[in-house]
Every structure is written in structure tokens, then in C-alpha cells.
Design an enzyme around this catalytic site. Structure first.
Site, PDB file in Angstrom:
ATOM      1  N   LYS A 112      42.905  64.537  -8.189  1.00  0.00           N
ATOM      2  CA  LYS A 112      42.002  64.107  -7.114  1.00  0.00           C
ATOM      3  C   LYS A 112      40.980  65.191  -6.771  1.00  0.00           C
ATOM      4  O   LYS A 112      39.854  64.882  -6.414  1.00  0.00           O
ATOM      5  CB  LYS A 112      42.800  63.691  -5.881  1.00  0.00           C
ATOM      6  CG  LYS A 112      43.567  62.408  -6.168  1.00  0.00           C
ATOM      7  CD  LYS A 112      44.047  61.690  -4.955  1.00  0.00           C
ATOM      8  CE  LYS A 112      44.629  60.367  -5.438  1.00  0.00           C
ATOM      9  NZ  LYS A 112      45.130  59.524  -4.426  1.00  0.00           N
ATOM     10  N   LYS A 197      47.121  54.949 -14.100  1.00  0.00           N
ATOM     11  CA  LYS A 197      47.833  54.161 -13.086  1.00  0.00           C
ATOM     12  C   LYS A 197      46.889  53.163 -12.418  1.00  0.00           C
ATOM     13  O   LYS A 197      45.722  53.467 -12.177  1.00  0.00           O
ATOM     14  CB  LYS A 197      48.360  55.139 -12.036  1.00  0.00           C
ATOM     15  CG  LYS A 197      49.283  54.551 -11.024  1.00  0.00           C
ATOM     16  CD  LYS A 197      49.556  55.529  -9.904  1.00  0.00           C
ATOM     17  CE  LYS A 197      48.401  55.572  -8.924  1.00  0.00           C
ATOM     18  NZ  LYS A 197      48.742  56.158  -7.621  1.00  0.00           N
ATOM     19  N   LYS A 200      44.486  52.090  -5.956  1.00  0.00           N
ATOM     20  CA  LYS A 200      43.706  51.321  -4.995  1.00  0.00           C
ATOM     21  C   LYS A 200      42.479  52.056  -4.488  1.00  0.00           C
ATOM     22  O   LYS A 200      41.612  51.467  -3.869  1.00  0.00           O
ATOM     23  CB  LYS A 200      44.589  50.900  -3.826  1.00  0.00           C
ATOM     24  CG  LYS A 200      45.112  52.031  -2.947  1.00  0.00           C
ATOM     25  CD  LYS A 200      45.740  51.447  -1.698  1.00  0.00           C
ATOM     26  CE  LYS A 200      47.103  52.009  -1.383  1.00  0.00           C
ATOM     27  NZ  LYS A 200      47.154  53.452  -1.170  1.00  0.00           N
TER      28      LYS A 200
HETATM   29  N1  AQP Z   1      50.378  51.670 -10.061  1.00  0.00           N
HETATM   30  C1  AQP Z   1      51.504  51.817  -9.367  1.00  0.00           C
HETATM   31  N2  AQP Z   1      52.684  51.432  -9.899  1.00  0.00           N
HETATM   32  C2  AQP Z   1      53.851  51.565  -9.198  1.00  0.00           C
HETATM   33  N3  AQP Z   1      53.900  52.059  -7.943  1.00  0.00           N
HETATM   34  C3  AQP Z   1      52.739  52.446  -7.374  1.00  0.00           C
HETATM   35  N4  AQP Z   1      52.451  52.964  -6.170  1.00  0.00           N
HETATM   36  C4  AQP Z   1      51.124  53.191  -6.091  1.00  0.00           C
HETATM   37  N5  AQP Z   1      50.512  52.801  -7.213  1.00  0.00           N
HETATM   38  C5  AQP Z   1      51.488  52.344  -8.043  1.00  0.00           C
HETATM   39  C6  AQP Z   1      53.443  53.230  -5.127  1.00  0.00           C
HETATM   40  O1  AQP Z   1      53.024  52.575  -3.933  1.00  0.00           O
HETATM   41  C7  AQP Z   1      53.423  53.358  -2.803  1.00  0.00           C
HETATM   42  C8  AQP Z   1      52.263  53.564  -1.892  1.00  0.00           C
HETATM   43  O2  AQP Z   1      51.270  54.257  -2.603  1.00  0.00           O
HETATM   44  P1  AQP Z   1      50.228  55.194  -1.869  1.00  0.00           P
HETATM   45  O3  AQP Z   1      49.534  54.411  -0.831  1.00  0.00           O
HETATM   46  O4  AQP Z   1      50.914  56.424  -1.396  1.00  0.00           O
HETATM   47  O5  AQP Z   1      49.297  55.690  -2.979  1.00  0.00           O
HETATM   48  P2  AQP Z   1      48.382  54.960  -4.040  1.00  0.00           P
HETATM   49  O6  AQP Z   1      48.452  53.484  -3.978  1.00  0.00           O
HETATM   50  O7  AQP Z   1      48.680  55.645  -5.296  1.00  0.00           O
HETATM   51  O8  AQP Z   1      46.949  55.265  -3.446  1.00  0.00           O
HETATM   52  P3  AQP Z   1      45.959  56.456  -3.569  1.00  0.00           P
HETATM   53  O9  AQP Z   1      46.676  57.709  -3.995  1.00  0.00           O
HETATM   54  O10 AQP Z   1      45.167  56.535  -2.339  1.00  0.00           O
HETATM   55  O11 AQP Z   1      45.009  55.982  -4.618  1.00  0.00           O
HETATM   56  P4  AQP Z   1      45.106  55.884  -6.160  1.00  0.00           P
HETATM   57  O12 AQP Z   1      46.234  54.983  -6.467  1.00  0.00           O
HETATM   58  O13 AQP Z   1      43.805  55.286  -6.500  1.00  0.00           O
HETATM   59  O14 AQP Z   1      45.310  57.265  -6.662  1.00  0.00           O
HETATM   60  C9  AQP Z   1      54.000  54.648  -3.350  1.00  0.00           C
HETATM   61  O15 AQP Z   1      55.409  54.564  -3.343  1.00  0.00           O
HETATM   62  C10 AQP Z   1      53.484  54.705  -4.761  1.00  0.00           C
HETATM   63  O16 AQP Z   1      54.373  55.407  -5.629  1.00  0.00           O
END
Ligand code: AQP
Length: 331
Positions: A112, A197, A200
């Protein structure tokens, strides 16, 4: 009795990855005789460039979705992180327990931070310290189990290390928690980029299925999923991540086993159609219930208010005891 804690960041609309990797486990955990707390971790959404109005909107939406997915306020405590001061209070003590080096090693921080630097935004200090706040979220409740997706494994490991270190230095204060992951779909991958992955917070690309997507949008995204040019449906996550991801999703939706499900297909078209149908049916009741609850925001707010009160009552004595143990005078 084991206490369970987990949370979701309001950094974007919740995805199929959030649902299969985390939320569905939470609904199942709630049925056990354990005590469960689930949290919209809004402070974590401030670690990257954010729009205040959007964070507020997404926080309400996340709480509404968790209720729509099946969490029941009678069986669990649902609340918003910033409503319970103990998280931030404890985070500072844990910053005094963690080292700069161990935080800089966190994979999510590296990814990030590189992204933020690349887009010229600059890296917020809170992005580096975010896993410490997450540790505080967990340890403030003397949590035993943390049901999360695979991507959070490293952060829960850090939480364990901090709990052990604090207990050794200052006397037993925290339960040492362990992460639990679903058997399949612990890491749902982006349908267009199956080596990344499904997330969101990035661009709402065609590879990300959102829980609130209309069925037609879900079908379109699944039917356009990247597979590979080899033909034949086999479960080989390293060599053929796109097909493996579809099989994982199908297995998670239908309760099967990914490698065994592969035997039932000779081509990608039929597999994608079945995945699309399964995802649409899995998410349909959540969408319907979300629409009902969203029309009654007062109910959701009341659930969150009561949840924060219950959470505070558990966390305050734990955090107070940590303040005493580390050497601070009682007020
Ligand atoms: N792709 C995924 N597959 C399985 N589990 C997932 N989780 C997130 N993405 C996947 C799990 O969902 C829970 C909540 O996640 P979060 O809100 O802490 O984080 P996020 O969705 O990964 O959001 P970010 O970090 O803001 O954005 P991105 O995804 O774009 O990096 C957690 O238990 C997580 O493991």
C-alpha cells in the site's frame, strides 16, 4: 468460552472476498456458544487517502450489510471502532511495545505504501502503525479467535507477538489470540487478475464482485473472468490461478471440494455459468435484506449504539489494567 473478534474496513463496498473470507465465518461463529464481537473498523479507513463523507456512508453501509448477512444483535456485539476509545488508548501502549522494523516488514504496508507513493499521495504514518491499532482492536477484548481471510494472517501473527511480549515484560495482561481461516476461498482472487487479491479499495474494476452488485453485473463479471489458454478444467492454483479461483468460489458457494468439482467440467463456459448462478443465489438474500434494513437506518444506529456500550464495558477494564501494568499512575 472463547471470545471472537473481527472487523471490516469501510474503504470501499464490501466484496465477495470479504463475504467468503470473513463475514460468512462470522455468521457461523455467532451460532456457537462463544462470545462474538464484530466491528466496522473506521479508524483504519483513514490510513489512506479518503473522503470523509464517503467513509461515513461506507461505515453505515458496512454495518447494514453485516446485519443483512445474518449477524444478529441478540447473539453478537456489533459496533463501530471509533465509538470505543479503548482501541486508540491501547494502540499507543502497543506502539511502545512494537518495533519500527517489524512494522516495516508487513507485506500489506509495503504494497500500500508503494501504491500511495506511486500515485503521488504520500504515505500516511498511520499506514505504518495500522497493524498496531489492529492488535489493539483484538487484544482489548482478550480475544481468543480472530476469523479473517488469509491476507490478515501476518497481522494476527504480529498481534500474537505483541501480546506475548507485553505479558512477558509487564505481567500477564492479554490473551494470545489465534487466526482462523475458511477451508476454501480464504483468499478470493481478482477475476481479471487472478494473481492479485480481490480488493475493495482499488478501482472498482470488472474483476471485483461486490456483495450489492445486481445479478446481471455479477454474471457479466464472472463470464468475463480470466482463465487461461490451456483448455480443460483442472485445479492447479499455482499454474492456473484463474480457473482455480473460479473452482474455489464454486466450492465455497456449494460446499464442494475444488479439485473434485473440476472433474465435472470439460470447458470454461459451463464452469463460469455455474459459478455465476451460485454467486447470484448466495448473495441474493443478503441484497434483499440490505434493502429492507437500509430503509430503516434508525434500527441500525440503535444496534451500533448498544453494541458500543457493551464493547466499552468489556474493553475498559482490560485497557485500564494494561495502563497500570506498563507503569502509568492511576488517575
Ligand atoms: N479477497 C479476499 N478473500 C478472502 N478474504 C478477504 N478479506 C478481504 N479480502 C478478501 C477479508 O475480509 C475481512 C475484512 O477485510 P478488510 O476490510 O480488513 O480489508 P480489505 O477488504 O482487504 O480492504 P482494504 O485493505 O481496504 O482494501 P484492498 O482489499 O483493496 O487491499 C478480513 O478478514 C480480510 O481478511
Amino acid at each position: 468460552m472463547t471470545r471472537i473478534f473481527s472487523g471490516v474496513k469501510p474503504t470501499g463496498h464490501l466484496t465477495l472476498g470479504n463475504y467468503l473470507g470473513a463475514v460468512r465465518q462470522w455468521v457461523a461463529a455467532e451460532q456457537e456458544p462463544d462470545e462474538a464481537l464484530f466491528c466496522v473498523v473506521d479508524l483504519h479507513a483513514l490510513t489512506v487517502e479518503h473522503d470523509p463523507a464517503r467513509v461515513r456512508r461506507l461505515s453505515r453501509q458496512a454495518a447494514t450489510l453485516l446485519l443483512a448477512a445474518g449477524l444478529t444483535p441478540e447473539k453478537c456485539t456489533l459496533f463501530v471502532q471509533s465509538h470505543v476509545d479503548e482501541h486508540a488508548r491501547l494502540s499507543y501502549l502497543l506502539e511502545c511495545t512494537a518495533s519500527d522494523g517489524e512494522l516495516r516488514r508487513m507485506v500489506q504496508y509495503k504494497e500500500k505504501a508503494a501504491k500511495a507513493q506511486g500515485s503521488g499521495e504520500g504515505v500516511r504514518l498511520s499506514l505504518l502503525t495500522y497493524p498496531v491499532l489492529m492488535a489493539a482492536d483484538i487484544l482489548a477484548y482478550r480475544t481468543g479467535e480472530v476469523p479473517v481471510g488469509e491476507d490478515q494472517r501476518q497481522h494476527v501473527e504480529l498481534t500474537r507477538d505483541l501480546a506475548v511480549r507485553f505479558n512477558q515484560r509487564y505481567g500477564y495482561t492479554f490473551t494470545v489470540p489465534k487466526a482462523t481461516h475458511p477451508v476454501v476461498a480464504a483468499r478470493v482472487m481478482d477475476l481479471q487478475d487472478p494473481r492479485s487479491k480481490m480488493g475493495k479499495s482499488g478501482d472498482a474494476g470488472p474483476g471485483v464482485v461486490f456483495i450489492l452488485d445486481e445479478p446481471e453485473a455479477v454474471r457479466k463479471k464472472v463470464m468475463r473472468a480470466v482463465t487461461d489458454s490451456d483448455g480443460g478444467v483442472v485445479y492447479e492454483p499455482a499454474a492456473r490461478p484463474g480457473v482455480a479461483n473460479l473452482l474455489d468460489i464454486l466450492a465455497a458457494c456449494t460446499g464442494g471440494e475444488p479439485a473434485a468439482l473440476a472433474d465435472g467440467y470439460t470447458g470454461y463456459g459451463a464452469l463460469k455459468r455455474d459459478v455465476a448462478d451460485a454467486v447470484v443465489e448466495l448473495l441474493r438474500p443478503v441484497r434483499v435484506r440490505h434493502a429492507e434494513l437500509a430503509a430503516d437506518p434508525g434500527t441500525v444506529e440503535a444496534v451500533l449504539r448498544a453494541g458500543a456500550g457493551r464493547a466499552r464495558a468489556i474493553a475498559r477494564p482490560v485497557v485500564d489494567s494494561a495502563y497500570r501494568a506498563i507503569g502509568l499512575l492511576e488517575p
